[in-house]
Design an enzyme around this catalytic site. Structure first.
Site, PDB file in Angstrom:
ATOM      1  CD  GLN A 430      -3.137  86.845 -36.571  1.00  0.00           C
ATOM      2  OE1 GLN A 430      -2.559  86.569 -37.635  1.00  0.00           O
ATOM      3  NE2 GLN A 430      -2.830  87.827 -35.682  1.00  0.00           N
ATOM      4  CD1 TRP A 446       2.301  79.961 -33.409  1.00  0.00           C
ATOM      5  CD2 TRP A 446       4.076  79.517 -34.479  1.00  0.00           C
ATOM      6  NE1 TRP A 446       2.828  81.322 -33.904  1.00  0.00           N
ATOM      7  CE2 TRP A 446       4.005  81.004 -34.716  1.00  0.00           C
ATOM      8  CE3 TRP A 446       5.219  79.033 -34.727  1.00  0.00           C
ATOM      9  CZ2 TRP A 446       4.759  81.628 -35.481  1.00  0.00           C
ATOM     10  CZ3 TRP A 446       6.121  79.911 -35.727  1.00  0.00           C
ATOM     11  CH2 TRP A 446       5.931  81.153 -35.814  1.00  0.00           C
ATOM     12  CG  ASP A 553       2.215  83.388 -41.781  1.00  0.00           C
ATOM     13  OD1 ASP A 553       3.015  83.665 -42.733  1.00  0.00           O
ATOM     14  OD2 ASP A 553       1.969  83.788 -40.605  1.00  0.00           O
ATOM     15  CD  GLU A 556       8.574  83.220 -44.246  1.00  0.00           C
ATOM     16  OE1 GLU A 556       8.489  83.719 -43.115  1.00  0.00           O
ATOM     17  OE2 GLU A 556       7.794  82.742 -44.845  1.00  0.00           O
ATOM     18  CG  ASP A 630       4.214  90.162 -41.732  1.00  0.00           C
ATOM     19  OD1 ASP A 630       2.954  89.754 -42.289  1.00  0.00           O
ATOM     20  OD2 ASP A 630       4.926  89.429 -41.074  1.00  0.00           O
TER      21      ASP A 630
END
Length: 850
Positions: A430, A446, A553, A556, A630
């Protein structure tokens, strides 16, 4: 009139550690009246070719829907004498903080809780249909249309407009028409659609004719004659009224923004599903909100929930917070309902005799399913919402080693894994984008391109691993951080997206910078027509380097006050966003495969895969693989290892066929008085658990140095090797289950309810045990220090169960037994004399496990 208020709590750093339950509207209870001049005491109406709806005037009147194959078993029934359609206009308060949301009901301005049925009509062709619906070409006649009114005799007075009238002569009444359409969608699904008219208001003089009510032998009915003296008055009509004694306000509201569907439930009926839920399997007695958000840190487990709530507003979450809810359920009585659309909804199951669904909107669409077993219900549900594709062979062949650290660290761990003969499918890296130092520690950049300083010789690393049939997987999400400070970047994706105008905007039309942990990010506007092609090009560069999988990922956290290119309501778009995010990734996978030519096109070793955590009802159609987000590195029930089992099984009942969790959990905490660190025992037990899920993947967690890792020492490496081989030993069966999932939607890991639905003990099981397909029974150790478990062997199984380690046979249906399960020997059983059981044990012997 403003009916929604949004407050931001992102930067509130001292909060109530025990937040109260969000305020919600009480369960709405209204009465039902019907037109006895049009409706006889008992009528049956046909819907399509396979369904029927019964009207009975008994006990005040009710409706009941059934499948014609079993007319005596209702799939849905209203409550006799009670309204099944109600509506309201209420204020909403939404509180938002870094991906966590709380939706509260406030003042009710208008409530129409009572209902009439004026008529039930059978529609045999589109030429005789005059309802407010659009009929599709493939509609299956006949349809059934129910019409009537919802009304309220009293409403709250507000200072909107005025009429002049004598106070003693008038009272207010509000009513609105409704249309409820039932039509057959498939041989096992009936659709329903409800639309409401505009609420209108009337002044009723007290000197009026009475509503004619007649008591009949079988109950009460209302003849629906127009009340005398019932006069509708608009605000424009009052301009010519002479002055009088009193000003009386008439509310001038717009559309309803709450719809309530109320229907019957049996007292011993258990409710399963609702997407990926982590605390409960059965939801009878609870109010279940359906809203995508962060699952929370602790979710009620203490003391971590206290600490999380204290430092960040409601960051702890609760039993209902989840990344992937779904407005779908099935029950122990083989009833199943799901809502279409993306409006926020709440399923109120707190009353023993009824269900009430509250929808934040002014219309409702959904479906009622027929099935004779839980497996049939899942198959019929996923037939409509979609099913995942078969997974690439390589992802289900061995361990996926999740780690960080750069090229040298990967090569070092790879050497260790080879020395322990660990079957490895992939490395998941990651941190391929590089790390940045923030106020809370090291975090990813990011900006979705390889950091060539951290991963020197990136392409050569991928090439070397691939030569040994080991893939490399990476990480991305739909957010972009400004990266002008990153020293070795090639592209600044945030600036590119900003220039293309494909980022979500705020109310001022500017790029919406969304707080996320220690930095702000821009979110891709997935409704913009240019977003998908641009992001696919980002993925293309990653894949061209040799990457064959990635974690997709987030998804939400769309702000509920965002402005989208599509112009749609951001609250409903919030629930749709993770589906759009999955769709872009899935389209890229399919398009990349289509572009491959020759042997590369046929080589499954080159197939791509992505996995994600956020989702909604239709996510199984677009997502290839899911993981549970998580979890805490703990043994606790709401957010630790136990919750990982509940999430696995509840999602499987909701159409998420392929799911798994991070081995060892993710979230560690190192506060002065509160410490959560992954122990070696927890890590080993989680390995044993995940060796029987779809994918066997590790994660270092948010604080790698505080956690025990698979590479920490000889014991952890040996155990990892052992259970990677256990995982490999049932690959032959896993491939069969993966194919079945793509064809029928059935999950790989299954709650026993799927195959033993009539066993009351099974219905009450939660995380204690589960099935892999139909042939393997797993009873994991989920408590610290435990070395034996209590196993339940269900009623209804004709085969006996064999313990894989001792070969002991257990024969008693509905019996329990204590079974030894020291570390390295979890309680696992196969059906005696089954081909799957024999092959599994043979493969374990060949790997020197048995």
């Amino acid at each position: 009139m403003e009916t929604i208020k949004i407050t931001k709590k992102h930067h509130k750093h001292l909060n109530n550690p025990f937040p109260s339950t969000p305020k919600s509207l009480p369960l709405i209870q209204g009465s039902l009246a019907f037109n006895c001049e049009k409706l006889s005491s008992h009528q049956i109406f046909t819907i399509g070719n396979d369904f029927e709806i019964l009207w009975s005037s008994n006990n005040g009147g009710y409706l009941s829907i059934s499948h014609q194959s079993k007319p005596a078993r209702p799939l849905w029934s209203s409550i006799p004498g009670k309204a099944f359609v109600s509506a309201a206009l209420a204020e909403t308060l939404v509180e938002e903080s870094r991906g966590s949301f709380v939706i509260k009901d406030r003042h009710i301005h208008l409530l129409c809780q009572d209902q009439t049925i004026d008529d039930i009509r059978v529609i045999n062709d589109q030429f005789h249909f005059d309802g407010p619906f659009t009929l599709h070409q493939n509609v299956q006649f006949p349809l059934v249309l129910i019409t009537g009114w919802i009304f309220s005799k009293k409403i709250k007075k507000t200072n909107q407009s005025y009429v002049i009238y004598n106070k003693k002569d008038i009272q207010f009444e509000t009513k609105a028409g409704y249309w409820l359409l039932f039509d057959q969608k498939t041989s096992h699904q009936i659709g329903f659609e409800l639309k409401l008219g505009q609420p209108n208001f009337a002044i009723r003089q007290r000197r009026m004719g009475r509503i004619r009510i007649r008591k009949r032998k079988l109950g009460w009915c209302w003849s629906l004659t127009r009340p005398k003296g019932f006069v509708r008055i608009s605000s424009t009509e009052t301009e010519n009224q002479p002055a009088a004694e009193l000003k009386i306000p008439i509310p001038q509201h717009g559309e309803f923004n709450r719809v309530f569907l109320t229907y019957s439930s049996e007292g011993n009926e258990r409710f399963y599903g609702f997407g990926e839920q982590f605390s409960h399997m059965d939801f009878k007695g609870k109010r279940v909100p359906i809203f995508v958000q962060e699952q929370g840190i602790g979710r009620g487990d203490q003391p971590i929930t206290f600490a999380a709530n204290l430092v960040s507003y409601r960051a702890g979450g609760d039993w209902s917070t989840t990344y992937a809810p779904s407005p779908f359920y099935m029950t122990s009585k083989m009833r199943s309902v799901y809502l279409q659309g993306y409006d926020y909804s709440v399923f109120d199951l707190t009353r023993v005799d009824r269900v009430q669904i509250q929808i934040h909107g002014n219309s409702v669409q959904g479906r009622i399913l027929h099935g004779n077993s839980p497996c049939e219900l899942i198959e019929h549900f996923t037939e409509t919402i979609g099913r995942p594709p078969e997974l690439p062979d390589w992802i289900v062949s061995g361990a996926v080693a999740g780690m960080q650290g750069g090229t040298d660290a990967v090569r070092r761990v790879w050497d260790a894994l080879r020395s322990y003969q660990v079957p490895v499918s992939a490395f998941w890296l990651q941190d391929w984008v590089g790390l940045r130092e923030t106020l809370i520690g090291s975090q990813l950049w990011w900006n979705w391109e390889v950091d060539t300083t951290r991963y020197k010789g990136w392409k050569q690393l991928l090439k070397d691993l691939n030569a040994h049939h080991v893939k490399v997987m990476t990480y991305c999400n739909p957010c972009l951080a400004p990266s002008h400070e990153k020293p070795n970047r090639r592209r600044n994706l945030f600036e590119e997206a900003k220039k293309l105008d494909i980022l979500v905007k705020d109310k001022n039309g500017e790029q919406y910078l969304v707080p996320n942990t220690a930095f702000d990010v821009g979110m891709l506007d997935l409704t913009h027509p240019d977003t998908a092609s641009w992001f696919k090009q980002v993925l293309q560069e990653m894949v061209e380097d040799g990457v064959r999988g990635w974690m997709a990922d987030f998804g939400e956290g769309l702000p509920v006050d965002a402005i989208l290119y599509s112009g749609e309501d951001p609250i409903s778009a919030h629930n749709r966003y993770p589906e759009l995010w999955a769709q872009i990734n899935r389209e890229f996978v399919e398009e990349w495969k289509d572009k491959c030519t020759g042997t590369k096109r046929e080589d499954t070793e080159e197939d791509l895969v992505f996995f994600m955590r956020a989702g909604f009802r239709d996510s199984p159609k677009w997502g290839m693989l899911f993981w549970e987000g998580d979890q805490m590195v703990s043994w606790q029930a709401n957010d630790g290892i136990k919750s990982a089992v509940v999430g696995l099984l509840s999602s499987g009942l909701s159409g998420y066929a392929f799911n798994h969790s991070d081995i060892g959990g993710y979230c560690a905490v190192n506060l002065p008085l509160i410490k959560y660190r992954r122990s070696e025992e927890l890590l080993l037990r989680w390995m044993e658990l995940n060796a029987f899920t779809t994918v066997f993947r590790t994660h270092e967690g948010n604080k790698p140095s505080f956690n025990s890792q698979f590479y920490s020492n000889q014991q952890t490496l040996s155990h990892f090797a052992r259970f990677a081989k256990v995982y490999r030993a049932w690959k032959f069966y896993r491939i069969k289950l993966v194919k079945e999932a793509s064809q029928k939607g059935l999950p790989v890991c299954r709650h026993l309810f799927l195959h033993y639905p009539d066993d009351d003990k099974v219905q009450r099981l939660s995380y204690q045990q589960f099935l892999v397909g139909t042939e393997i029974l797993v009873v994991p150790i989920l408590d610290k220090g435990k070395k034996k478990v209590r196993v339940y062997f269900p009623v209804g199984e004709t085969s006996t169960w064999q313990h894989i380690w001792t070969e002991k046979i257990f024969t008693g249906q509905g019996s329990e037994a204590w079974v030894e399960a020291p570390i390295g020997y979890p309680a696992v059983f196969v059906k005696a004399d089954s081909i799957v059981g024999e092959t599994f044990r043979k493969n374990l012997r060949n790997s020197d496990i048995l």
